[in-house]
Design a protein around this motif. Structure first.
Motif, PDB file in Angstrom:
ATOM      1  N   GLY A   1      49.548  29.708  42.351  1.00 38.88           N
ATOM      2  CA  GLY A   1      48.280  29.837  41.630  1.00 38.88           C
ATOM      3  C   GLY A   1      47.509  28.531  41.593  1.00 38.88           C
ATOM      4  O   GLY A   1      46.283  28.508  41.738  1.00 38.88           O
TER       5      GLY A   1
ATOM      6  N   GLY B   1      41.521  40.580  40.187  1.00 43.12           N
ATOM      7  CA  GLY B   1      42.447  39.823  39.340  1.00 43.12           C
ATOM      8  C   GLY B   1      42.802  40.542  38.057  1.00 43.12           C
ATOM      9  O   GLY B   1      43.962  40.563  37.637  1.00 43.12           O
ATOM     10  N   ALA B   2      41.794  41.151  37.430  1.00 41.08           N
ATOM     11  CA  ALA B   2      42.049  41.879  36.179  1.00 41.08           C
ATOM     12  C   ALA B   2      42.988  43.062  36.426  1.00 41.08           C
ATOM     13  O   ALA B   2      43.902  43.315  35.633  1.00 41.08           O
TER      14      ALA B   2
ATOM     15  N   GLY C   1      45.198  43.186  38.689  1.00 37.51           N
ATOM     16  CA  GLY C   1      46.496  42.650  39.064  1.00 37.51           C
ATOM     17  C   GLY C   1      47.381  42.211  37.920  1.00 37.51           C
ATOM     18  O   GLY C   1      48.579  41.998  38.098  1.00 37.51           O
ATOM     19  N   VAL C   2      46.849  42.094  36.735  1.00 39.13           N
ATOM     20  CA  VAL C   2      47.627  41.662  35.574  1.00 39.13           C
ATOM     21  C   VAL C   2      48.756  42.654  35.265  1.00 39.13           C
ATOM     22  O   VAL C   2      49.774  42.292  34.677  1.00 39.13           O
ATOM     23  N   VAL C   3      48.602  43.886  35.700  1.00 39.15           N
ATOM     24  CA  VAL C   3      49.584  44.940  35.432  1.00 39.15           C
ATOM     25  C   VAL C   3      50.991  44.536  35.889  1.00 39.15           C
ATOM     26  O   VAL C   3      51.977  44.799  35.209  1.00 39.15           O
TER      27      VAL C   3
ATOM     28  N   GLY D   1      52.595  41.673  36.033  1.00 45.32           N
ATOM     29  CA  GLY D   1      53.328  40.795  35.130  1.00 45.32           C
ATOM     30  C   GLY D   1      53.966  41.554  33.983  1.00 45.32           C
ATOM     31  O   GLY D   1      55.068  41.232  33.544  1.00 45.32           O
ATOM     32  N   LEU D   2      53.282  42.577  33.539  1.00 43.42           N
ATOM     33  CA  LEU D   2      53.833  43.400  32.460  1.00 43.42           C
ATOM     34  C   LEU D   2      54.981  44.265  32.955  1.00 43.42           C
ATOM     35  O   LEU D   2      55.982  44.447  32.260  1.00 43.42           O
TER      36      LEU D   2
ATOM     37  N   THR E   1      45.495  46.311  41.707  1.00 42.38           N
ATOM     38  CA  THR E   1      46.661  46.752  40.939  1.00 42.38           C
ATOM     39  C   THR E   1      47.925  46.688  41.781  1.00 42.38           C
ATOM     40  O   THR E   1      48.965  46.205  41.330  1.00 42.38           O
TER      41      THR E   1
ATOM     42  N   GLY F   1      48.565  42.877  42.685  1.00 44.26           N
ATOM     43  CA  GLY F   1      48.916  42.175  41.451  1.00 44.26           C
ATOM     44  C   GLY F   1      50.262  42.604  40.908  1.00 44.26           C
ATOM     45  O   GLY F   1      51.029  41.787  40.406  1.00 44.26           O
ATOM     46  N   SER F   2      50.559  43.893  41.020  1.00 44.09           N
ATOM     47  CA  SER F   2      51.866  44.380  40.582  1.00 44.09           C
ATOM     48  C   SER F   2      52.970  43.766  41.422  1.00 44.09           C
ATOM     49  O   SER F   2      53.993  43.333  40.912  1.00 44.09           O
TER      50      SER F   2
ATOM     51  N   GLY G   1      53.298  40.112  40.420  1.00 41.89           N
ATOM     52  CA  GLY G   1      53.938  39.969  39.118  1.00 41.89           C
ATOM     53  C   GLY G   1      55.394  40.371  39.133  1.00 41.89           C
ATOM     54  O   GLY G   1      56.213  39.810  38.411  1.00 41.89           O
TER      55      GLY G   1
END
Length: 159
Positions: free
Chosen positions: A55, A80-81, A83-85, A87-88, A138, A141-142, A145
């Protein structure tokens, strides 16, 4: 980490950085195995560390591309938004599953790199479809993460 392991990790990181700088890929997919296998770092910590490392270098690349006017901010923010999924999701899986997913990702990346791709005309790019950007953001990003490997190779490799 022992001093020997630290030296080995640093030497391997230098080699990865040089090779990926020359080839135009992302380093997370190689950083995680180096940190876990050589450095003895727990998989979740290795994934988080690799994401921080990549990053930071990506942010430096972003500055260069932004100055040259090659950044589509709206697409990047949506991607990017979405892709946050990942990390969760990564918090819910056992470390062994994360490493198996990383191995599968490495195989898929190798196959994709070996396939020939048609050259694209460098004309004005088509307007992005936000729904497609959300889906791809998604997915990538998944993946980033979950296993610490994302789409850097596809976005920065020379064509």
């Amino acid at each position: 980490m022992t001093p020997t392991a630290t030296i080995a990790v640093l030497a391997l990181a230098l080699l990865v950085g040089i090779s990926l700088g020359l080839l135009g890929g992302g380093g997370s997919i190689l950083a995680v195995p180096i940190l876990t296998a050589v450095g003895g770092v727990e998989p979740r910590a290795a994934i988080a560390s690799s994401l921080l490392i990549v990053g930071t270098t990506s942010a430096l690349g972003l500055l260069q591309h932004a100055r040259a006017g090659r950044v589509r901010w709206r697409v990047g923010v949506v991607f990017g938004a979405a892709g946050v999924v990942g990390g969760l999701l990564g918090r819910t899986l056992p470390p062994g599953v994360l490493m198996v997913l990383l191995a599968g990702t490495m195989i898929a990346a190798a196959v994709a790199m070996l396939r020939r791709r048609p050259r694209h005309d460098r004309a004005e790019p088509a307007r992005p479809r936000i729904a497609l950007v959300l889906v791809l953001g998604t997915v990538v990003g998944s993946l980033a993460g979950l296993v610490g490997a994302g789409g850097a190779a596809s976005s920065s490799s020379p064509r």
